[in-house]
Design a protein around this motif. Structure first.
Motif, mmCIF file in Angstrom:
data_model
loop_
_atom_site.group_PDB
_atom_site.id
_atom_site.type_symbol
_atom_site.label_atom_id
_atom_site.label_comp_id
_atom_site.label_asym_id
_atom_site.label_seq_id
_atom_site.Cartn_x
_atom_site.Cartn_y
_atom_site.Cartn_z
ATOM 1 N N LEU A 80 0.841 -1.193 0.000
ATOM 2 C CA LEU A 80 0.000 0.000 0.000
ATOM 3 C C LEU A 80 0.875 1.242 0.000
ATOM 4 O O LEU A 80 1.769 1.382 0.830
ATOM 5 C CB LEU A 80 -0.905 -0.005 1.237
ATOM 6 C CG LEU A 80 -1.746 1.234 1.457
ATOM 7 C CD1 LEU A 80 -2.850 1.322 0.420
ATOM 8 C CD2 LEU A 80 -2.322 1.225 2.855
ATOM 9 N N VAL A 81 0.626 2.165 -0.953
ATOM 10 C CA VAL A 81 1.366 3.431 -1.008
ATOM 11 C C VAL A 81 0.561 4.521 -0.328
ATOM 12 O O VAL A 81 1.064 5.220 0.557
ATOM 13 C CB VAL A 81 1.678 3.834 -2.466
ATOM 14 C CG1 VAL A 81 2.362 5.182 -2.515
ATOM 15 C CG2 VAL A 81 2.521 2.786 -3.136
ATOM 16 N N SER A 82 -0.694 4.696 -0.735
ATOM 17 C CA SER A 82 -1.509 5.764 -0.159
ATOM 18 C C SER A 82 -2.989 5.451 -0.326
ATOM 19 O O SER A 82 -3.371 4.679 -1.204
ATOM 20 C CB SER A 82 -1.192 7.101 -0.823
ATOM 21 O OG SER A 82 -1.493 7.031 -2.201
ATOM 22 N N ILE A 83 -3.777 6.076 0.539
ATOM 23 C CA ILE A 83 -5.226 6.000 0.433
ATOM 24 C C ILE A 83 -5.677 7.257 -0.288
ATOM 25 O O ILE A 83 -5.488 8.373 0.206
ATOM 26 C CB ILE A 83 -5.871 5.899 1.824
ATOM 27 C CG1 ILE A 83 -5.366 4.661 2.544
ATOM 28 C CG2 ILE A 83 -7.393 5.874 1.706
ATOM 29 C CD1 ILE A 83 -5.800 4.568 3.997
ATOM 30 N N LEU A 84 -6.255 7.099 -1.480
ATOM 31 C CA LEU A 84 -6.647 8.246 -2.278
ATOM 32 C C LEU A 84 -7.987 8.808 -1.847
ATOM 33 O O LEU A 84 -8.198 10.023 -1.888
ATOM 34 C CB LEU A 84 -6.698 7.850 -3.759
ATOM 35 C CG LEU A 84 -5.410 7.285 -4.339
ATOM 36 C CD1 LEU A 84 -5.649 6.818 -5.757
ATOM 37 C CD2 LEU A 84 -4.309 8.316 -4.303
ATOM 38 N N GLU A 85 -8.896 7.926 -1.435
ATOM 39 C CA GLU A 85 -10.251 8.360 -1.127
ATOM 40 C C GLU A 85 -10.846 7.400 -0.104
ATOM 41 O O GLU A 85 -10.839 6.195 -0.312
ATOM 42 C CB GLU A 85 -11.061 8.323 -2.430
ATOM 43 C CG GLU A 85 -12.404 8.944 -2.411
ATOM 44 C CD GLU A 85 -13.020 8.874 -3.805
ATOM 45 O OE1 GLU A 85 -14.076 8.255 -3.923
ATOM 46 O OE2 GLU A 85 -12.416 9.411 -4.746
ATOM 47 N N LYS A 86 -11.349 7.949 1.004
ATOM 48 C CA LYS A 86 -11.960 7.115 2.034
ATOM 49 C C LYS A 86 -13.398 6.784 1.644
ATOM 50 O O LYS A 86 -14.095 7.586 1.030
ATOM 51 C CB LYS A 86 -11.966 7.850 3.372
ATOM 52 C CG LYS A 86 -10.653 7.814 4.080
ATOM 53 C CD LYS A 86 -10.428 6.451 4.654
ATOM 54 C CE LYS A 86 -9.351 6.472 5.731
ATOM 55 N NZ LYS A 86 -9.114 5.145 6.247
ATOM 56 N N ALA A 87 -13.869 5.607 2.036
ATOM 57 C CA ALA A 87 -15.254 5.210 1.779
ATOM 58 C C ALA A 87 -16.186 5.944 2.732
ATOM 59 O O ALA A 87 -15.799 6.291 3.857
ATOM 60 C CB ALA A 87 -15.415 3.715 1.945
ATOM 61 N N VAL A 88 -17.394 6.172 2.292
ATOM 62 C CA VAL A 88 -18.360 6.889 3.131
ATOM 63 C C VAL A 88 -19.044 5.970 4.087
ATOM 64 O O VAL A 88 -19.240 4.845 3.913
ATOM 65 C CB VAL A 88 -19.419 7.585 2.238
ATOM 66 C CG1 VAL A 88 -20.463 8.287 3.094
ATOM 67 C CG2 VAL A 88 -18.737 8.551 1.315
#
Length: 88
Positions: A80-88
């Motif tokens: 894992l490099v980065s989290i681009l968008e968190k889930a709602v």
């Protein structure tokens, strides 16, 4: 560690987290568009990759970026490099 990973060479993929049930492991579904050779239409293809999540940050539905890495287990070859968008 993510700053080191972003500067690495290797394939990077973007996908959504399908499962985070294992400890420090996520399953990422990556969708690609492929042109059908005969019909000339674009078809969606998907593949699942297991990736290493060292801090257990990801939840299901998150959009993440993963990078190719050394083998950590039988199936886990991504990190894992980065989290681009968190889930709602």
């Amino acid at each position: 560690m993510s700053a080191e990973l972003e500067n690495r060479k290797g394939r990077t993929l973007v996908g959504t987290v399908v499962s985070n049930k294992n400890d420090k492991t996520i399953v990422v579904r990556v969708e690609t568009l492929m042109k059908h050779p005969l019909l000339k239409k674009f078809i969606r293809r998907h593949k699942k990759f297991t990736a290493h999540d060292p801090n257990n940050d990801c939840n299901m539905g998150d959009k993440v970026r993963i990078i190719e890495f050394r083998p950590m287990s039988r199936n886990k070859r991504w990190h894992l490099v980065s989290i681009l968008e968190k889930a709602v």
